[in-house]
Design a protein around this motif. Structure first.
Motif, PDB file in Angstrom:
ATOM      1  N   ARG A   1     -54.842  -3.078 -32.116  1.00 17.15           N
ATOM      2  CA  ARG A   1     -56.049  -3.903 -32.072  1.00 17.15           C
ATOM      3  C   ARG A   1     -56.881  -3.758 -33.355  1.00 17.15           C
ATOM      4  NH1 ARG A   1     -58.282  -3.004 -26.056  1.00 17.15           N
ATOM      5  NH2 ARG A   1     -57.371  -0.929 -26.317  1.00 17.15           N
TER       6      ARG A   1
ATOM      7  N   SER B   1     -52.538   1.357 -19.917  1.00 21.98           N
ATOM      8  CA  SER B   1     -53.844   0.876 -20.346  1.00 21.98           C
ATOM      9  C   SER B   1     -53.791   0.260 -21.741  1.00 21.98           C
ATOM     10  CB  SER B   1     -54.913   1.975 -20.252  1.00 21.98           C
ATOM     11  OG  SER B   1     -54.398   3.232 -20.573  1.00 21.98           O
TER      12      SER B   1
ATOM     13  N   ARG C   1     -51.929  -3.598 -20.878  1.00 23.85           N
ATOM     14  CA  ARG C   1     -52.785  -4.549 -20.181  1.00 23.85           C
ATOM     15  C   ARG C   1     -53.631  -5.394 -21.157  1.00 23.85           C
ATOM     16  NH1 ARG C   1     -55.767  -1.205 -16.889  1.00 23.85           N
ATOM     17  NH2 ARG C   1     -54.252  -0.901 -15.236  1.00 23.85           N
ATOM     18  N   PRO C   2     -54.376  -4.814 -22.084  1.00 23.86           N
ATOM     19  CA  PRO C   2     -55.153  -5.649 -23.022  1.00 23.86           C
ATOM     20  C   PRO C   2     -54.258  -6.441 -23.974  1.00 23.86           C
ATOM     21  CG  PRO C   2     -55.392  -3.309 -23.523  1.00 23.86           C
ATOM     22  CD  PRO C   2     -54.718  -3.397 -22.203  1.00 23.86           C
TER      23      PRO C   2
ATOM     24  N   ALA D   1     -53.490  -9.514 -22.236  1.00 22.79           N
ATOM     25  CA  ALA D   1     -54.679 -10.373 -22.230  1.00 22.79           C
ATOM     26  C   ALA D   1     -54.822 -11.055 -23.594  1.00 22.79           C
ATOM     27  CB  ALA D   1     -55.921  -9.545 -21.901  1.00 22.79           C
TER      28      ALA D   1
ATOM     29  N   ALA E   1     -62.794  -5.491 -17.083  1.00 24.56           N
ATOM     30  CA  ALA E   1     -62.291  -4.256 -17.690  1.00 24.56           C
ATOM     31  C   ALA E   1     -60.762  -4.230 -17.686  1.00 24.56           C
ATOM     32  CB  ALA E   1     -62.841  -3.046 -16.937  1.00 24.56           C
ATOM     33  N   MET E   2     -60.149  -4.810 -16.638  1.00 22.76           N
ATOM     34  CA  MET E   2     -58.692  -4.800 -16.563  1.00 22.76           C
ATOM     35  C   MET E   2     -58.069  -5.610 -17.693  1.00 22.76           C
ATOM     36  SD  MET E   2     -58.080  -5.040 -12.469  1.00 22.76           S
ATOM     37  CE  MET E   2     -56.294  -4.998 -12.523  1.00 22.76           C
ATOM     38  N   ARG E   3     -58.821  -6.568 -18.221  1.00 25.78           N
ATOM     39  CA  ARG E   3     -58.289  -7.372 -19.318  1.00 25.78           C
ATOM     40  C   ARG E   3     -58.498  -6.703 -20.670  1.00 25.78           C
ATOM     41  NH1 ARG E   3     -57.116 -12.707 -18.940  1.00 25.78           N
ATOM     42  NH2 ARG E   3     -57.921 -13.055 -21.049  1.00 25.78           N
ATOM     43  N   SER E   4     -59.534  -5.916 -20.805  1.00 25.27           N
ATOM     44  CA  SER E   4     -59.900  -5.509 -22.160  1.00 25.27           C
ATOM     45  C   SER E   4     -59.871  -4.022 -22.432  1.00 25.27           C
ATOM     46  CB  SER E   4     -61.321  -5.993 -22.445  1.00 25.27           C
ATOM     47  OG  SER E   4     -62.204  -5.293 -21.584  1.00 25.27           O
ATOM     48  N   CYS E   5     -59.714  -3.206 -21.395  1.00 22.91           N
ATOM     49  CA  CYS E   5     -59.945  -1.779 -21.640  1.00 22.91           C
ATOM     50  C   CYS E   5     -58.919  -1.204 -22.629  1.00 22.91           C
ATOM     51  CB  CYS E   5     -59.909  -0.990 -20.343  1.00 22.91           C
ATOM     52  SG  CYS E   5     -58.297  -0.850 -19.628  1.00 22.91           S
TER      53      CYS E   5
END
Lengths: 410, 410, 410, 410
Positions: free
Chosen positions: A128, A150, A153-154, A157, B406-410
């Motif tokens: 990122r 973790s 998941r992003p 997205a 939060a699930m999308r970006s954490c």
């Protein structure tokens, strides 16, 4: 630590790495294969994993296979002796034990500045950062691999939002990763770390596990084996039903808080445990994170109270406005990493061998793939599993043609 | 049995079905929803499941919801009292306890002859018979649903070969099915059935589980809990590695045969246990099938020996040419069905509620889908899981907007 | 049953006994030893155990060793086929399946009237009846052996009160009995019986175990392995603490009643579950007894309500004055005996071999002992354990002289 | 360590002791009772236990109750910070971290020279030294208490040989000690210590447990829960049979050695693992001791080879003459004490509360008892268990008069 002579640090790091390597026969076989295939020769591989003996073994394996390896790790997750040993072995190291956040950011930028062709990431932080700050690097990079739930998941997205500009192999989603690393590895090592840090037992205690993914299942299973009564809090009905069948009580954290004696956050999701949950917990509750990080807990709120007192190595007691206390392990960081040696060597042998094979895959095939999050192929998975089974002396039944045919028609 | 007055049989069947219905709150809620929605009114639904009180509860629920229900079941899996009770309740019943294979085939054809719009199948036998013998029916049918792993597998093969001409919902592949029905349900009930049939214990015995899918895992877990030392035979490396981490020994059946005291075939694949495996097993080994059927075992060979002797209810002893004996449970049929009452009521409540919802889905949506094997939607799955959790008094944590973000970006 | 021809009954009984004998290698070796030693020749041995294939194997072993064997068993615990087979084999049988209490008492008196030199009892019923009604028999009898916890307890009380007039060997108190028979045997078979009788599962249920002796521990362990959340009610603080460490919740039955979904009485004590407890339990609770008998439950009260309805084989539903219902299994009798085949064959092989050796001990040594309750000697225990280990192919480390010495001085 | 300022050491010790005291509510209640009863006022109590925060809490409790407390501990088991904190609190401390054997002996003599009226011992070393070297002390001493299995055994031998000249309370033999301390405490903490020391996992490994007493059972149970395949070696047939029923393989160590990947000696007996056993083990086997001490292993032989190399903190690799290697943990000392913090705080709360109550018993009653090894009374045991249950919020069912009567007569 800083005052120890560098040669001692290197020797200490070497010794620790040698111990890990003993327990990593799969990685050794992958290293030999990569070296023989010459596929990484001359490529720059950036390794952004927690810096300790097992990941160091991966970095050294890539190095031995011909890659130019650089490593980065935040200061709070770096073992200096290991970092020094890697440096002495000829790798570029951007990691300093105990470095502050600002220094870590500098080191991360310097690491990305080496222009890695392939990036092996943990939590998607470097991927990122590269997207945000190093557009040219992103344009030239062949691909990346991501280690954790973790982190994947992003990235998914980002991809849905059209922002991902690289092929990323989701090592985390490989069965040979999550079934072993998350379920057995993190589950075991987080429960053990809690016992080791506190010298307490779980027998007779009510343990609340927040999140019943693979990590949460691992924590629940080991806690129950040690005599705890496990309560599981979930947002997903099917996982909740699974927990119920596994002998756990199922309650929302809101309902479970009042009886909780130990709480493991195992969601990988920021804000999973809230200030309101905290207020409902009994005096002296133990609070920690398994698998994810301190973002799952209301640490900002707790720190803002100004009441934190260290009561034991890695245990901080906070007094809430109600007068009740909360004992937080390792400032809420994933406790097997912050205050123990992380996952068992054998499970990391599987995960890190997949990382090495993901690097090979990026070098040979994935460079042409469009941006996206890709699975590890089942072929690579099977290769890793087979190498380990062979090492354990286990045998498989042969898939004969008759069986193959029967599987289609029976 | 045949000489008992029909009214007594019906009363007995009613009583058994009433007991099952007590333990099926999810099905009751689905029945009410289907009835209210009127979606099945006037449709012909064919139910081709093992005929016992739980599946009868499904048939009755569909009937109560307005469908015209016909049922078929082979004679060896039919409970006459239950069949009679369904007949008395106004359903069309094509099943006779103890019918021979030839009579069963007649009954199956008569059943298909009623022209079901929707077919709920178990093992894909009726779907395949309809493809072979009833082309017009296939052309007019809205769709089907399949209950088992060993039924879904050949349907997928048919679809790959371009031969499937219907949309089929793979109920078996729903997490609310296989996680509970296969893992807990079949696992538990097959191990229990073996203990009940033999009055033996597993403690101290070497139990070989062939196949470490969900059923095999369930069998292994329950056998280990009862003190067995479990050996797992697999053809898949990753499943084998999982078994190893679960504390099982991993060996090919070829290697494991010599020490086997009990063998559970849990593959759903024809010919999984061969004549050669048998020859390597010690005298007095117990042999049975969990989840699949007698096709997994070399029953043809054993029967050809002409040495089979019944030594106890549901236990036949065969003398091999070597002089060693093999004890086969229930002629190799899935032992929890052949010689016990099948899966626990609560897990069938989940699976059969999914079947009812699959029928609804076919009636309302799937009729327009191209041929293929379709998953149960996660919405239906969640509905089933939630209904059960609610019944158990379990609560879920709310998925707040903050958590979602939060699930999308954490 | 009564109308079946006797020869069929005998054949059926023979077949069942033969199956049990296959699983009783220890008893076979003891039988051979007793026969070779001639110690029982000509002695009258009375066997007062539940009459089924395993105890029949004991009776036949004593008969084969030269004793004159008579057997008695109440009608509700007698399997007629087995009784007939014993009669056909030349033993004196005082047991009739389905006999009423009055007839049972007649049979018991006739049995004692044969003047046994040695009495093998279960629950101390016959020993106590002999004390009350057959003073001459007591005067001439060599001794007795008792099988159960609930039989040994009143014999100890009699001895403390100076009323016991015989040496009695407490087979129940042998480690090779209670560790295996009570813990594994009864624990396993009672949990299995409940599942088999009801076709339900324990996963997700709250199971209350009343009494955490060996039977209760066995029930708790197996219920937990099947996914139940176990609550233990105890009167003894140390056992309660043990339950807590084993992962159970500890609550008085009074506190636990409101959440109980299944209640196992495992105390061996009359009145352990009271009417008041019952009134606090939720609608539809399942109630049963493991190891002891219906005296543990308020059956008199329940029967007095006149609301009992059979809802399934071996399940009676009672409606309480509150309108709530209770489901009682097997009229509260120990459910593995009343509605299943009792303990697994292998554990009975241990217990019943001890009974045979106790008979030998009474014949050779105990006849001269003063009245009292005596333990099985550790020599006999070891002989039994060794015979079983040998059969399982297990090996023991040798106790060398060095180790022996070290055990005294280290 | 020696160069750290004493005030820092004391502060560190105080902080560690405070943490232990948080987890010892039973000891706190015993301390208050002793203080209120004044029974120890003015008496000299010598405490000879491993010197760490939990035993320090005992010493401080006795001190707070009015006793004059002196403590001794060998150098290898002493935590200096804790020793310093006790000294600063006014106790007499005869323990120096890292002291050699000769210095330890001097310290022990000085400790006995303070003339304790009551001696709390661990391993019976001080009791035996006093018998050998301090006859006057033995003559004047009121009594002693012993903590461990390996201490009670030689004391019993001394008593049989007429050499014991004191009443000694066998705290080890209390159910509230061995059921919790040995089974759960040592079992858990030794398995955890191995994982923590090595960063390895047990899943998939063959773990040989030598000795199936309470400690061995605890080790076996926890190893199995972590996915190990457990083999048990025993000399006692009944314990071996128990292991078999618990799902372990039973083999003599001689037979098991060839497949052993990890060996736990859990016998408390010198020479349990021999040089011959070692020679049969595979390359790289891990060897350690749970509960007892290095005397169980052939350490003298191994050290005599001159090939020991430290390969990791607390792990020494020895090369055998065959070229194979053995990895010994913590030089063979009980690994949860040598390289971790010993038993969990909560189980030591039980054991050490018993020690305090044993001291009270000696002060008030046992002074008049003839020499011998005495059990803890069941009254004291119950008091300890009740205090803990109360702390956990557990409730007991009341033993009514009806139940009491029923227990005698049922």
């Amino acid at each position: 630590m800083t005052s120890a002579p560098v040669t001692d640090l290197v020797a200490d790091g070497d010794r620790r790495i040698a111990w890990a390597q003993r327990g990593m026969p799969v990685l050794a076989s992958v290293r030999d294969r990569l070296a023989a295939g010459n596929v990484l020769t001359g490529l720059r591989v950036g390794v952004g994993l927690v810096l300790e003996p097992k990941t160091a073994s991966l970095a050294l394996a890539l190095h031995a296979a011909g890659a130019q390896v650089s490593v980065h790790c935040p200061g709070r997750s770096t073992t200096q002796a290991v970092a020094s040993a890697l440096g002495a072995a000829g790798l570029q190291v951007f990691a300093e034990e105990g470095a502050c956040a600002e220094r870590d950011a500098e080191l991360a930028r310097a690491f990305l500045g080496t222009g890695p062709d392939i990036l092996l990431d943990d939590g998607a932080c470097l991927i990122r950062m590269a997207h945000r700050e190093f557009p040219d690097l992103i344009a030239s990079m062949l691909g990346a691999a991501e280690e954790t739930t973790s982190g994947v998941r992003p990235l998914r997205a980002m991809h849905q939002d059209g922002e991902l500009r690289l092929p990323v192999i989701a090592v985390n989603d490989a069965r040979t990763k999550y079934l072993f690393d998350n379920l057995y590895g993190t589950g075991q090592s987080c429960v053990m770390a809690l016992l080791d840090i506190t010298n307490l037992q779980l027998a007779g205690r009510v343990v609340v596990v927040v999140g019943y993914g693979w990590v949460g299942q691992g924590v629940a299973r080991h806690a129950a084996a040690l005599g705890a009564r496990v309560v599981v809090s979930e947002i997903d009905a099917i996982r909740a039903l699974q927990a119920l069948h596994d002998g756990c009580r199922v309650q929302s954290l809101t309902d479970a808080a009042a009886d909780a004696e130990v709480v493991f956050a195992a969601t990988g999701i920021a804000g999973a445990v809230t200030r309101a949950h905290l207020a409902a917990m009994p005096d002296g509750v133990l609070l920690c994170t398994a698998g994810g990080g301190s973002f799952e807990l209301p640490m900002t709120y707790l720190d803002s109270l100004g009441t934190g007192t260290p009561v034991r190595q890695a245990v901080t007691e906070y007094v809430l406005p109600t007068g009740r206390t909360v004992l937080v392990i390792g400032h809420g960081d994933c406790l097997n990493c912050s205050d123990a040696e992380g996952n068992p060597i054998e499970v990391m042998d599987l995960s890190l061998s997949l990382q090495a094979l993901a690097a090979e895959c990026i070098a040979t095939e994935a460079r042409s793939w469009p941006p996206g999050v890709y699975p590890v192929t089942s072929q690579l998975e099977t290769a890793v599993a087979l190498a380990r089974l062979r090492h354990e002396g286990a045998t498989l039944e042969l898939l004969t043609e008759e069986l193959s045919a029967a599987m289609r028609s029976c």
